[in-house]
Motif scaffolding. Structure first.
Motif, PDB file in Angstrom:
ATOM      1  N   UNK A 113      31.787  -9.759 -22.442  1.00 21.51           N
ATOM      2  CA  UNK A 113      31.552 -10.320 -23.782  1.00 21.51           C
ATOM      3  C   UNK A 113      31.768  -9.260 -24.867  1.00 21.51           C
ATOM      4  N   UNK A 114      31.267  -8.048 -24.653  1.00 19.23           N
ATOM      5  CA  UNK A 114      31.473  -6.964 -25.628  1.00 19.23           C
ATOM      6  C   UNK A 114      32.957  -6.682 -25.837  1.00 19.23           C
ATOM      7  N   UNK A 115      33.691  -6.601 -24.742  1.00 18.75           N
ATOM      8  CA  UNK A 115      35.128  -6.330 -24.861  1.00 18.75           C
ATOM      9  C   UNK A 115      35.856  -7.473 -25.550  1.00 18.75           C
ATOM     10  N   UNK A 116      35.481  -8.707 -25.227  1.00 20.86           N
ATOM     11  CA  UNK A 116      36.125  -9.856 -25.857  1.00 20.86           C
ATOM     12  C   UNK A 116      35.897  -9.853 -27.365  1.00 20.86           C
TER      13      UNK A 116
ATOM     14  N   UNK B 202      23.854  -8.422  -8.355  1.00 17.85           N
ATOM     15  CA  UNK B 202      23.098  -8.115  -9.573  1.00 17.85           C
ATOM     16  C   UNK B 202      24.028  -7.668 -10.709  1.00 17.85           C
ATOM     17  N   UNK B 203      24.956  -6.746 -10.480  1.00 20.63           N
ATOM     18  CA  UNK B 203      25.878  -6.397 -11.571  1.00 20.63           C
ATOM     19  C   UNK B 203      26.745  -7.577 -12.028  1.00 20.63           C
ATOM     20  N   UNK B 204      27.167  -8.432 -11.090  1.00 17.36           N
ATOM     21  CA  UNK B 204      27.983  -9.580 -11.468  1.00 17.36           C
ATOM     22  C   UNK B 204      27.197 -10.585 -12.316  1.00 17.36           C
ATOM     23  N   UNK B 205      25.891 -10.587 -12.173  1.00 19.11           N
ATOM     24  CA  UNK B 205      25.053 -11.513 -12.936  1.00 19.11           C
ATOM     25  C   UNK B 205      24.500 -10.892 -14.221  1.00 19.11           C
ATOM     26  N   UNK B 206      24.622  -9.579 -14.378  1.00 17.67           N
ATOM     27  CA  UNK B 206      24.037  -8.919 -15.545  1.00 17.67           C
ATOM     28  C   UNK B 206      25.069  -8.094 -16.307  1.00 17.67           C
ATOM     29  N   UNK B 207      25.464  -6.969 -15.763  1.00 12.75           N
ATOM     30  CA  UNK B 207      26.320  -6.022 -16.460  1.00 12.75           C
ATOM     31  C   UNK B 207      27.712  -6.582 -16.738  1.00 12.75           C
TER      32      UNK B 207
ATOM     33  N   UNK C 260      32.393  -2.573 -34.194  1.00 12.36           N
ATOM     34  CA  UNK C 260      32.941  -3.928 -34.119  1.00 12.36           C
ATOM     35  C   UNK C 260      31.813  -4.942 -34.028  1.00 12.36           C
ATOM     36  N   UNK C 261      30.790  -4.635 -33.233  1.00 11.25           N
ATOM     37  CA  UNK C 261      29.652  -5.554 -33.125  1.00 11.25           C
ATOM     38  C   UNK C 261      28.941  -5.712 -34.464  1.00 11.25           C
TER      39      UNK C 261
ATOM     40  N   UNK D 117      32.249   0.601 -20.517  1.00  8.74           N
ATOM     41  CA  UNK D 117      32.705  -0.655 -21.111  1.00  8.74           C
ATOM     42  C   UNK D 117      34.207  -0.863 -20.973  1.00  8.74           C
ATOM     43  N   UNK D 118      34.984   0.189 -21.144  1.00  9.39           N
ATOM     44  CA  UNK D 118      36.435   0.033 -21.269  1.00  9.39           C
ATOM     45  C   UNK D 118      37.220   0.905 -20.285  1.00  9.39           C
TER      46      UNK D 118
END
Length: 128
Positions: free
Chosen positions: A39-42, A28-33, A120-121, A73-74
């Protein structure tokens, strides 16, 4: 090895009646979080960065992350991404020190920086 390890983990958890834990804590985390955070970090690290920028201080962005942002996130100081691009072999735990040393030499003014991931977003979404 990756598939065998995960199969072994699923079998071990199933043996103790916790088969659902593998799905809940891995799939579930690999498919969601994970995709969301990646993407946020990129975006924070590379969005709105000039492609042919000659100044190595501006090849990536450093984001000042709060404790909560660092936890969610980081991790491993990945928010010090410009420092990572300039000194790739610096261990993650030394990236804050690298940033402080650059600041002492007055070089952080040349870097792309952001006060947090939300800023940044906002900047990236306003540019589109």
């Amino acid at each position: 090895p990756f598939l065998l390890w995960n199969l072994g983990l699923l079998v071990a958890l199933s043996a103790v009646g916790l088969w659902w834990a593998w799905f809940a804590l891995w799939i579930v985390p690999m498919a969601t979080w994970f995709p969301l955070v990646t993407r946020l970090r990129n975006i924070a690290e590379h969005a709105l960065v000039a492609k042919d920028e000659p100044d190595p201080f501006r090849h990536a962005r450093t984001t000042r992350a709060s404790l909560l942002e660092r936890a969610l996130i980081a991790p491993y100081y990945v928010n010090f991404h410009a420092e990572h691009h300039m000194m790739m072999h610096t261990p993650c735990w030394n990236l804050p020190l690298a940033h402080r040393l650059l600041a002492q030499k007055g070089l952080t003014g040349r870097m792309l920086t952001a006060p947090g991931y939300l800023s940044v977003l906002k900047e990236a979404s306003a540019a589109n």
